[in-house]
Write a protein that holds these residues in place. Structure first.
Motif, PDB file in Angstrom:
ATOM      1  N   LYS A   1       0.831  -1.198   0.000  1.00  0.00           N
ATOM      2  CA  LYS A   1       0.000   0.000   0.000  1.00  0.00           C
ATOM      3  C   LYS A   1       0.868   1.251   0.000  1.00  0.00           C
ATOM      4  O   LYS A   1       0.617   2.197  -0.758  1.00  0.00           O
ATOM      5  N   SER A   2       1.892   1.268   0.849  1.00  0.00           N
ATOM      6  CA  SER A   2       2.750   2.444   0.972  1.00  0.00           C
ATOM      7  C   SER A   2       3.456   2.757  -0.347  1.00  0.00           C
ATOM      8  O   SER A   2       3.537   3.915  -0.760  1.00  0.00           O
ATOM      9  N   ILE A   3       3.958   1.726  -1.000  1.00  0.00           N
ATOM     10  CA  ILE A   3       4.672   1.928  -2.257  1.00  0.00           C
ATOM     11  C   ILE A   3       3.706   2.314  -3.370  1.00  0.00           C
ATOM     12  O   ILE A   3       3.992   3.201  -4.183  1.00  0.00           O
ATOM     13  N   THR A   4       2.535   1.685  -3.415  1.00  0.00           N
ATOM     14  CA  THR A   4       1.555   2.025  -4.453  1.00  0.00           C
ATOM     15  C   THR A   4       1.143   3.483  -4.337  1.00  0.00           C
ATOM     16  O   THR A   4       1.075   4.206  -5.344  1.00  0.00           O
TER      17      THR A   4
ATOM     18  N   LEU B   1      -1.098  -2.513  -5.638  1.00  0.00           N
ATOM     19  CA  LEU B   1      -2.102  -3.062  -4.736  1.00  0.00           C
ATOM     20  C   LEU B   1      -3.496  -2.698  -5.229  1.00  0.00           C
ATOM     21  O   LEU B   1      -3.769  -1.529  -5.518  1.00  0.00           O
ATOM     22  N   LEU B   2      -4.372  -3.678  -5.294  1.00  0.00           N
ATOM     23  CA  LEU B   2      -5.776  -3.447  -5.637  1.00  0.00           C
ATOM     24  C   LEU B   2      -6.576  -3.542  -4.341  1.00  0.00           C
ATOM     25  O   LEU B   2      -6.818  -4.632  -3.829  1.00  0.00           O
ATOM     26  N   SER B   3      -6.946  -2.392  -3.779  1.00  0.00           N
ATOM     27  CA  SER B   3      -7.664  -2.370  -2.506  1.00  0.00           C
ATOM     28  C   SER B   3      -8.456  -1.081  -2.414  1.00  0.00           C
ATOM     29  O   SER B   3      -8.352  -0.196  -3.278  1.00  0.00           O
ATOM     30  N   ASP B   4      -9.245  -0.952  -1.355  1.00  0.00           N
ATOM     31  CA  ASP B   4     -10.061   0.248  -1.190  1.00  0.00           C
ATOM     32  C   ASP B   4      -9.200   1.496  -1.078  1.00  0.00           C
ATOM     33  O   ASP B   4      -9.512   2.535  -1.663  1.00  0.00           O
TER      34      ASP B   4
ATOM     35  N   THR C   1      -6.064   2.126  -2.248  1.00  0.00           N
ATOM     36  CA  THR C   1      -5.398   2.525  -3.488  1.00  0.00           C
ATOM     37  C   THR C   1      -6.415   2.904  -4.561  1.00  0.00           C
ATOM     38  O   THR C   1      -6.149   3.774  -5.386  1.00  0.00           O
ATOM     39  N   ASP C   2      -7.590   2.261  -4.536  1.00  0.00           N
ATOM     40  CA  ASP C   2      -8.661   2.660  -5.447  1.00  0.00           C
ATOM     41  C   ASP C   2      -9.081   4.096  -5.156  1.00  0.00           C
ATOM     42  O   ASP C   2      -9.283   4.901  -6.074  1.00  0.00           O
ATOM     43  N   GLY C   3      -9.167   4.438  -3.874  1.00  0.00           N
ATOM     44  CA  GLY C   3      -9.519   5.800  -3.505  1.00  0.00           C
ATOM     45  C   GLY C   3      -8.473   6.809  -3.931  1.00  0.00           C
ATOM     46  O   GLY C   3      -8.790   7.926  -4.358  1.00  0.00           O
ATOM     47  N   PHE C   4      -7.192   6.437  -3.831  1.00  0.00           N
ATOM     48  CA  PHE C   4      -6.114   7.330  -4.256  1.00  0.00           C
ATOM     49  C   PHE C   4      -6.199   7.568  -5.765  1.00  0.00           C
ATOM     50  O   PHE C   4      -6.114   8.712  -6.233  1.00  0.00           O
ATOM     51  N   ALA C   5      -6.378   6.483  -6.530  1.00  0.00           N
ATOM     52  CA  ALA C   5      -6.474   6.615  -7.988  1.00  0.00           C
ATOM     53  C   ALA C   5      -7.695   7.447  -8.383  1.00  0.00           C
ATOM     54  O   ALA C   5      -7.615   8.282  -9.297  1.00  0.00           O
TER      55      ALA C   5
END
Length: 413
Positions: A7-10, A30-33, A35-39
């Motif tokens: 998560k930190s690196i993504t 990472l595919l997660s809530d 990183t999705d929110g960051f994108a």
């Protein structure tokens, strides 16, 4: 066992890609809530982000967001909530940020105070030092700034990442710093995108000038790896996590060393880590200031040690998704385990836990940690099993697969 991307690196890679000149391709993000929110936040700010399951492509804009006005909802993501306002400040426009109730409770003030000192016009719309936040951006001149990063290293990382987007660069003097290995991740990744930061003691000098786009592979998440590694140490089984090892950027890979001190056999190679349980866990006292995301993991297996487990210098865990020291203590008491806490420590005494419902407090790390306890404690259930989506949506299936491979019986949730 395959572990999802860091998560930190993504999150850092997404910021760097957005800030770089050119097109960056991220591999195995990472595919997660979170990183999705960051994108999604980048998209709201006008950055072009194309996402496929194994690769994300980002078109960078060193000049800042492509829109003059935007509203960004940061969900539960601390990196989103702290990094994106800094990115937006480098552009021109009015950008409003808000977050979940959980994230609204977490501090932002040291970062926004530093941004104000650099001339950024920003307003906390409700409680000072917390989201929601409005940034009226007109670029950042740069210069000298002093920062207290004793509550979260993310405040320093946000300023470091911003530095090359300022007109003069930044000279950041840090008066306190927690989770220092995460800052080392930031510096190494900035280097990969073409920017070298000079560090002398607590002072970081960041030159002006744009980042350069690149291809970037995201390594597995070392904090997430702590769960299968702890599971192996707890059950006397063996597990290997590929992609993490002595060359890892992430400090949390050192959690394996803590398991080694407790009696597990640990092999840390260049690109893999293996932990094998020996049937015994020793008590210990350990300073986890620099690897505090793994505190709940250790707390969850501590009752099975042959002596007290005392974790020290981890005050910052009280201002994570929940007060993790208190959440660990509460849940251990539910399980019948003797435990005491102080401002920045927790001490857990040996006991055979009994079955009980775990109060997750919406915190993915509490849910995943006490799921590991359940490998040797029938009757453990979680009140919010779905909160693992923040960083590891497939966690429960992955743990069930380990349980089956190790012949440990039926899962409990």
């Amino acid at each position: 066992m395959q572990v999802p991307g860091s998560k930190s690196i993504t999150a850092r890679a997404l910021f760097l890609a957005a800030a770089a000149r050119g097109t960056t391709v991220l591999r195995r993000p990472l595919l997660s809530d979170d990183t999705d929110g960051f994108a999604e936040g980048l998209s709201a700010l006008g950055y072009r982000v194309e996402r496929e399951p194994e690769t994300w492509t980002i078109e960078g804009r060193p000049e800042g967001p492509a829109v003059a006005e935007a509203e960004v909802f940061c969900r539960d993501g601390a990196t989103t909530a702290r990094f994106l306002p800094a990115l937006a400040a480098a552009g021109k426009g009015v950008f409003r940020f808000d977050a979940s109730a959980q994230m609204r409770r977490r501090p932002l003030g040291p970062l926004t105070g530093a941004l104000r000192a650099l001339g950024v016009d920003l307003t906390h719309e409700a409680q000072e030092g917390h989201h929601p936040l409005t940034v009226r951006a007109n670029g950042v001149q740069g210069g000298r700034v002093t920062l207290d990063s004793g509550l979260s290293s993310q405040f320093l990382t946000a300023l470091l990442l911003l530095g090359p987007l300022t007109r003069e660069g930044l000279r950041i003097t840090v008066t306190d710093l927690v989770s220092a290995p995460y800052v080392e991740i930031t510096l190494a990744m900035m280097r990969s995108f073409g920017v070298e930061v000079e560090r002398t003691g607590g002072t970081f000098v960041v030159p002006p000038g744009p980042y350069t786009a690149t291809g970037y592979a995201v390594e597995p998440d070392a904090s997430t790896a702590s769960y299968p590694l702890a599971a192996a140490a707890l059950t006397g089984r063996s597990v290997t996590v590929p992609g993490l090892g002595s060359s890892s950027l992430q400090g949390d890979v050192r959690f394996a060393e803590v398991l080694g001190r407790m009696g597990a056999e640990v092999r840390l190679g260049a690109d893999a880590v293996t932990v094998t349980g020996t049937g015994r866990l020793r008590g210990l006292t350990v300073n986890m200031r620099d690897i505090s995301d793994t505190v709940p993991t250790l707390a969850a297996i501590a009752p099975f040690a042959d002596g007290p487990v005392r974790i020290e210098d981890v005050y910052n865990t009280r201002i994570k998704e929940c007060d993790r020291l208190e959440a660990c203590a509460e849940n251990l008491r539910r399980l019948g385990v003797p435990v005491s806490t102080g401002r920045d420590w927790i001490e857990i005494h040996p006991a055979q836990p009994r079955g009980a419902e775990i109060a997750c407090h919406g915190d993915h790390r509490i849910a995943m940690s006490f799921s590991v306890t359940g490998l040797r404690t029938p009757g453990i259930t979680l009140d919010e099993p779905g909160c693992v989506k923040k960083t590891f949506p497939g966690f429960h299936q992955a743990l069930d697969d380990l349980r089956a491979a190790w012949g440990l019986g039926e899962p409990h949730r």
